[in-house]
Design a protein around this motif. Structure first.
Motif, PDB file in Angstrom:
ATOM      1  N   ALA A 113       0.831  -1.205   0.000  1.00 41.15           N
ATOM      2  CA  ALA A 113       0.000   0.000   0.000  1.00 41.15           C
ATOM      3  C   ALA A 113       0.865   1.256   0.000  1.00 41.15           C
ATOM      4  N   LEU A 114       1.977   1.227   0.716  1.00 42.08           N
ATOM      5  CA  LEU A 114       2.883   2.369   0.737  1.00 42.08           C
ATOM      6  C   LEU A 114       3.507   2.600  -0.637  1.00 42.08           C
ATOM      7  N   ARG A 115       3.897   1.521  -1.300  1.00 42.52           N
ATOM      8  CA  ARG A 115       4.443   1.659  -2.653  1.00 42.52           C
ATOM      9  C   ARG A 115       3.392   2.195  -3.619  1.00 42.52           C
ATOM     10  N   GLU A 116       2.142   1.851  -3.399  1.00 40.30           N
ATOM     11  CA  GLU A 116       1.059   2.354  -4.247  1.00 40.30           C
ATOM     12  C   GLU A 116       0.925   3.867  -4.122  1.00 40.30           C
ATOM     13  N   ARG A 117       1.153   4.401  -2.942  1.00 38.58           N
ATOM     14  CA  ARG A 117       1.129   5.854  -2.785  1.00 38.58           C
ATOM     15  C   ARG A 117       2.211   6.502  -3.653  1.00 38.58           C
ATOM     16  N   GLY A 118       3.374   5.882  -3.703  1.00 42.61           N
ATOM     17  CA  GLY A 118       4.431   6.386  -4.564  1.00 42.61           C
ATOM     18  C   GLY A 118       4.068   6.281  -6.033  1.00 42.61           C
ATOM     19  N   ARG A 119       3.493   5.163  -6.430  1.00 41.56           N
ATOM     20  CA  ARG A 119       3.099   4.977  -7.838  1.00 41.56           C
ATOM     21  C   ARG A 119       2.091   6.044  -8.249  1.00 41.56           C
ATOM     22  N   ALA A 120       1.127   6.340  -7.377  1.00 42.26           N
ATOM     23  CA  ALA A 120       0.119   7.345  -7.700  1.00 42.26           C
ATOM     24  C   ALA A 120       0.753   8.712  -7.920  1.00 42.26           C
ATOM     25  N   ALA A 121       1.753   9.072  -7.115  1.00 49.50           N
ATOM     26  CA  ALA A 121       2.425  10.361  -7.289  1.00 49.50           C
ATOM     27  C   ALA A 121       3.165  10.415  -8.613  1.00 49.50           C
ATOM     28  N   ARG A 122       3.817   9.328  -8.985  1.00 45.83           N
ATOM     29  CA  ARG A 122       4.528   9.308 -10.269  1.00 45.83           C
ATOM     30  C   ARG A 122       3.565   9.459 -11.438  1.00 45.83           C
ATOM     31  N   GLU A 123       2.396   8.851 -11.343  1.00 45.51           N
ATOM     32  CA  GLU A 123       1.464   8.841 -12.473  1.00 45.51           C
ATOM     33  C   GLU A 123       0.639  10.110 -12.577  1.00 45.51           C
TER      34      GLU A 123
END
Length: 271
Positions: free
Chosen positions: A131-141
């Protein structure tokens, strides 16, 4: 209050302020923010302490890391302490700042005399890491504009989201580079300092908010039972950034905790 800049091992600037005199207290902010969020604490604590509020690497006036790791952020805080001539400090951290504080204590225990950990963790279950990595992915996208409001909703109470502190946090998040913000989330997802924290022999004050939807409850519980000399304070109605939204109960408990600690010749008097 003095504005100062230390250099880390690679010569990158690390910005901080220093104020007051007495035993040293270091203040470390959450992801995406900077030292300005500590203003409600700094003046009060500086009445009896040397207070150092640090911009973590890639935040505020501090240069970004080439490879983002929380351990490297901890090394930057150590560089600040040495630059300021501080032998040891009581380190206060919120969320990511609390993780950096723990890593500093484990890597260089002589520099840390006590920890105050707010809304943070020492390790995570695998599902939480994803879930934490997903927060990072959302910021990149989507960029910061795409993640700021969902972040505010996780961090603040419904009434707090329209307040001045949330407005300050929105402005700070808007200035963040989304790639660096994402890299910080990835670094958070790799955190596992539980064994190192358990081996430390120092006083630890842990804050948890009973309304914190951002931090997995089991992560907070693991932190609370990991340290050898740990005091836990549960803040009723406390959201993830309750320490900034409603500083009074946190500040009062921190001052009471610091008053119980042995006097350590760690402060730097300002002339």
């Amino acid at each position: 209050m003095c504005e100062e800049t230390a250099g880390d091992a690679a010569g990158r600037p690390v910005a901080y302020t220093i104020d007051g005199q007495g035993p040293a207290v270091v203040l470390l902010h959450a992801i995406g923010l900077d030292r300005s969020v500590w203003d409600p604490y700094r003046e009060r604590l500086a009445a009896g302490h040397t207070v150092l509020a640090v911009d973590l690497p890639g935040h505020g006036g501090s240069a970004p890391l080439d490879d983002v790791e929380l351990s490297a952020m901890a090394a930057s805080v150590a560089a600040v302490l040495r630059h300021a001539g501080v032998a040891a400090a009581q380190v206060v951290g919120v969320s990511m700042g609390g993780m950096v504080a723990q890593l500093l204590a484990v890597a260089e225990p002589e520099l840390v005399s006590a920890l105050v950990l707010c809304a943070t963790a020492c390790t995570f279950p695998d599902a939480a890491r994803a879930a934490l990595r997903e927060r990072g992915r959302a910021a990149r996208e989507t960029g910061m504009a795409g993640v700021t409001e969902t972040t505010i909703e996780r961090w603040f109470s419904p009434e707090g989201r329209t307040g001045s502190v949330a407005g300050q946090v929105r402005a700070l998040l808007a200035r963040q580079d989304p790639g660096y913000f994402a890299a910080c989330w990835d670094a958070i997802s790799r955190l596992d300092v539980a064994a190192g924290l358990a081996a430390l022999d120092l006083p630890v004050l842990v804050f948890t908010g009973d309304a914190d939807i951002s931090l997995p409850p089991d992560a907070a519980e693991t932190l609370a039972r990991t340290g050898r000399d740990t005091t836990t304070v549960t803040v009723a109605g406390g959201w993830h950034l309750g320490a900034y939204e409603h500083p009074e109960p946190y500040r009062d408990a921190i001052e009471a905790f610091l008053a119980t600690l042995p006097t350590h010749p760690s402060g730097t008097a300002l002339g």
